[in-house]
Motif scaffolding. Sequence first.
Motif, PDB file in Angstrom:
ATOM      1  N   UNK A   1       0.812  -1.226   0.000  1.00 20.64           N
ATOM      2  CA  UNK A   1       0.000   0.000   0.000  1.00 20.64           C
ATOM      3  C   UNK A   1       0.842   1.273   0.000  1.00 20.64           C
ATOM      4  N   UNK A   2       2.101   1.172   0.397  1.00 21.03           N
ATOM      5  CA  UNK A   2       2.926   2.369   0.562  1.00 21.03           C
ATOM      6  C   UNK A   2       2.989   3.236  -0.697  1.00 21.03           C
ATOM      7  N   UNK A   3       3.125   2.688  -1.898  1.00 17.21           N
ATOM      8  CA  UNK A   3       3.197   3.557  -3.083  1.00 17.21           C
ATOM      9  C   UNK A   3       1.918   4.351  -3.350  1.00 17.21           C
ATOM     10  N   UNK A   4       0.812   3.937  -2.760  1.00 16.18           N
ATOM     11  CA  UNK A   4      -0.451   4.627  -3.016  1.00 16.18           C
ATOM     12  C   UNK A   4      -0.715   5.758  -2.042  1.00 16.18           C
ATOM     13  N   UNK A   5       0.135   5.892  -1.020  1.00 13.69           N
ATOM     14  CA  UNK A   5      -0.028   6.977  -0.064  1.00 13.69           C
ATOM     15  C   UNK A   5       0.764   8.185  -0.542  1.00 13.69           C
ATOM     16  N   UNK A   6       0.196   9.395  -0.399  1.00 17.04           N
ATOM     17  CA  UNK A   6       0.942  10.592  -0.816  1.00 17.04           C
ATOM     18  C   UNK A   6       2.187  10.777   0.052  1.00 17.04           C
ATOM     19  N   UNK A   7       3.248  11.261  -0.572  1.00 15.87           N
ATOM     20  CA  UNK A   7       4.482  11.498   0.172  1.00 15.87           C
ATOM     21  C   UNK A   7       4.276  12.608   1.175  1.00 15.87           C
ATOM     22  N   UNK A   8       4.853  12.437   2.349  1.00 13.56           N
ATOM     23  CA  UNK A   8       4.732  13.467   3.383  1.00 13.56           C
ATOM     24  C   UNK A   8       5.600  14.672   3.019  1.00 13.56           C
ATOM     25  N   UNK A   9       5.125  15.838   3.372  1.00 14.92           N
ATOM     26  CA  UNK A   9       5.844  17.077   3.067  1.00 14.92           C
ATOM     27  C   UNK A   9       6.704  17.481   4.255  1.00 14.92           C
TER      28      UNK A   9
END
Length: 226
Positions: free
Chosen positions: A218-226
């Motif tokens: 699932x990690x690739x589907x989460x937006x990257x943290x800013x």
Amino acid sequence: MEYKIEGGTLPVVICQLRDGEAMITERGSMSWMSPNMRMETTTGGGIGRALGRMFAGEAMFQNRYTAQGGPGMIAFASSFPGSIRAFTIAPGREIIVQKSGFLAAEESVTLSVTFQKKLGSGFFGGEGFIMQKLSGSGVAFTEFDGHVMEYDLAPGQSMIVDTGYLAAMDATCSMDIQAVPGVKNMLFGGEGVFNTVVTGPGKIYLQTMPISAVAGTLRPFFPASK
């Protein structure tokens, strides 16, 4: 104590206790219970065992639930879709479970930490250097991720298991690690650098959906943290 496991892939174990019978759990896994169940928080055998459980990934303290004034009911639900398994623990019938695999047990069951004898299995194996050992006597409940497959290993017989898929094994089994052969396989095979090798005699329990694998998917589907 009598019990029934309900819920399919979202399981819960419902336990019926006689007056005075007690159960232990370590992570606040109680889901519902009858009003006459008394809760008590303990170290579960002293501060040494409490610290050991903390290193094994569990809470330092145990909750003991005791039926008072008559029969009582208490339910423990799994924290992730998968399976709840009941094991009858007795001398010579101890089991080793993954970190966070313990759900609940009769109070006559002892939960302790066990260190893998070979450092390789600690640093690179699927479930880390410290696992949990269930000993004593009584019924214990464990929670596994996904479906569970069981294999009986003869003395000296081994099974190679990808990281995280080993859920539990008889205490008679041993665990080590094995490097994936070939540099190209290590770098581009997508299966990691090491596999876990479990050797009998004894039964092993493999889970089909480790939460670590689900998180990686699932990690690739989460937006990257800013």
